[in-house]
Write an enzyme that holds these catalytic residues in place. Structure first.
Site, PDB file in Angstrom:
ATOM      1  N   LYS A  89       0.289  66.040  64.088  1.00  7.46           N
ATOM      2  CA  LYS A  89       0.703  64.878  64.980  1.00  7.46           C
ATOM      3  C   LYS A  89      -0.415  63.677  65.052  1.00  7.46           C
ATOM      4  O   LYS A  89      -0.246  62.666  65.178  1.00  7.46           O
ATOM      5  CB  LYS A  89       0.658  65.375  66.825  1.00  7.46           C
ATOM      6  N   ASP A 118       2.660  66.718  75.593  1.00 10.28           N
ATOM      7  CA  ASP A 118       1.883  67.943  75.981  1.00 10.28           C
ATOM      8  C   ASP A 118       0.711  68.407  75.299  1.00 10.28           C
ATOM      9  O   ASP A 118       0.297  69.431  75.191  1.00 10.28           O
ATOM     10  CB  ASP A 118       3.139  69.248  75.705  1.00 10.28           C
TER      11      ASP A 118
HETATM   12  C1  LIG Z   1       1.920  71.748  66.879  1.00  2.87           C
HETATM   13  C2  LIG Z   1       3.297  71.134  67.047  1.00  2.87           C
HETATM   14  N1  LIG Z   1       4.250  71.590  66.056  1.00  2.87           N
HETATM   15  C3  LIG Z   1       5.512  71.134  66.198  1.00  2.87           C
HETATM   16  C4  LIG Z   1       5.889  70.142  67.244  1.00  2.87           C
HETATM   17  C5  LIG Z   1       7.397  69.865  67.300  1.00  2.87           C
HETATM   18  O1  LIG Z   1       7.584  68.546  66.845  1.00  2.87           O
HETATM   19  P1  LIG Z   1       8.866  67.666  67.449  1.00  2.87           P
HETATM   20  O2  LIG Z   1       8.634  67.244  68.777  1.00  2.87           O
HETATM   21  O3  LIG Z   1       8.737  66.460  66.574  1.00  2.87           O
HETATM   22  O4  LIG Z   1       9.970  68.397  66.912  1.00  2.87           O
HETATM   23  C6  LIG Z   1       4.810  69.665  68.059  1.00  2.87           C
HETATM   24  C7  LIG Z   1       5.242  68.742  69.064  1.00  2.87           C
HETATM   25  O5  LIG Z   1       4.450  68.364  69.886  1.00  2.87           O
HETATM   26  C8  LIG Z   1       3.446  70.390  68.142  1.00  2.87           C
HETATM   27  O6  LIG Z   1       2.697  69.872  68.739  1.00  2.87           O
END
Ligand SMILES: Cc1ncc(COP(=O)(O)O)c(C=O)c1O
Length: 387
Positions: A89, A118
């Site tokens: 992210k 989050d």
């Molecule tokens: C560690 C992690 N993996 C995957 C995701 C999933 O991404 P998306 O919300 O774009 O589907 C998030 C989303 O916050 C995340 O923090």
């Protein structure tokens, strides 16, 4: 020993639906607007790879685990050290903030940027805001851990904790932005709200895919298991791999917590469908009840399968990666990082699902380790290992 390592994966831990709306490459309509132009992808990569401290994250090979699961390869893209922020992210929110700062006519010092999070997306926005001299006000919901709240403050953000879940924090954030004239840097977008910023966030994620395509060289995987929250990452994966690999693009399996299955339910209904989150999943980054309206059309067109997993297989997967019973390098992966791998392991224990996903001894499986121990206390509690 091998059986023991997978004992948690038996039982009703995974549900699957294949995407009936997927468009084959041969039938793709030429007028379909791509998510990103090739120039945009080059621009995103050029900008982010020029940031201080940029380094492609490693693509690890886990041959011991691959042997135990009877596939050719398991490749693990390890995002734990991305810009020192602990997750992929870091690429998205901070990139969107950097692009705001460069918008013509913007007075950088006057901006307050805001988002709901989050944890990981907010950390990226807070980091980007600090780098560009902006103020960041970040909204978190009732269940976000104290460690993740503190990490946001450590990046200079003002943090507002609100009642309710992630979707409630998104709505409250938008309302505060309207009232105060702040700029929302969201990683998601709903029908009717502007989609440009969420698309820019996803363009930031595309840098991870550009790196991967280089790291595969000619050895393109057959499958990728990618975890979904609002679907922004999964859509970026679908779009970038299709663009780079064309008809050799891997089969994309989108994985969510069964406690937050908005993409799975949308795929089952063949239309974006909101789900109520009645209990928080351990996979904090994936706890979303509403799909991103910019991601959904891409997923509908390009994703192959949607699965959900039970929370019960998250800690065993994190622990196995760290403990490494098959002699692979030890990997530190957070709760949301292991969803794709956990779903793959479960699928390998269930013959009918392996068949449905066309997993065989020749499969080369890519999983995206999207975060490290972004909350060290939670990591230690779940695995027994220090972060
Ligand atoms: C560690 C992690 N993996 C995957 C995701 C999933 O991404 P998306 O919300 O774009 O589907 C998030 C989303 O916050 C995340 O923090």
């Amino acid at each position: 020993m091998i059986q023991d390592a997978f004992v948690a994966f038996s039982g009703p831990v995974v549900k699957h639906v294949s995407n009936s709306s997927r468009t084959s490459i041969a039938h793709e309509q030429s007028e379909t607007t791509p998510l990103f132009s090739k120039q945009a992808l080059v621009h995103g990569h050029r900008c982010i790879s020029a940031w201080p401290g940029y380094c492609p994250t490693p693509l690890l090979n886990l041959p011991g685990l691959a042997k135990a699961l009877h596939v050719q390869d398991i490749l693990y893209k390890d995002e734990a050290n991305r810009f020192g922020l602990g997750s992929f992210k870091a690429l998205g929110g901070a990139f969107a903030v950097s692009q705001l700062a460069h918008a013509p006519g913007t007075k950088p010092a006057a901006l307050t940027v805001t988002t709901a999070t989050d944890g990981n997306h907010g950390r990226s926005v807070a980091w980007g805001a600090r780098e560009h001299g902006h103020r960041a006000v970040i909204y978190i919901h009732a269940e976000v851990s104290a460690g993740r709240e503190q990490a946001l403050r450590d990046h200079g953000a003002e943090v507002v904790r609100v009642d309710g879940n992630y979707d409630d924090s998104v709505r409250i954030c938008y309302q505060a932005a309207r009232e105060n004239g702040w700029t929302v840097v969201s990683d998601t977008t709903y029908a009717g709200s502007g989609s440009d910023v969420a698309r820019t966030v996803m363009l930031g994620y595309s840098v991870m895919l550009t790196e991967l395509v280089e790291q595969f060289a000619d050895n393109i995987p057959t499958h990728v298991f990618v975890q979904g929250g609002v679907g922004g990452l999964a859509a970026t994966v679908c779009e970038c791999l299709r663009l780079a690999c064309e008809d050799r693009a891997p089969r994309v399996i989108v994985v969510e917590p069964e406690l937050a299955p908005c993409l799975f339910v949308s795929a089952s209904n063949n239309t974006p469908t909101k789900v109520e989150i009645s209990q928080e999943t351990l996979m904090a980054g994936l706890s979303c009840g509403e799909v991103s309206s910019v991601a959904w059309p891409v997923l509908q067109r390009r994703a192959d399968d949607f699965v959900t997993i039970a929370d019960s297989i998250v800690a065993p997967t994190m622990t196995m990666l760290r403990d490494s019973p098959f002699g692979d390098a030890a990997v530190v992966a957070g709760e949301s990082a292991v969803a794709g791998l956990a779903a793959f392991i479960a699928a390998r224990q269930i013959d009918s699902l392996s068949k449905a996903l066309n997993l065989t001894a020749d499969s080369r499986v890519l999983v995206l380790g999207t975060e490290g121990a972004t909350d060290p206390a939670v990591y230690q509690r779940m695995t027994g290992f220090p972060a």
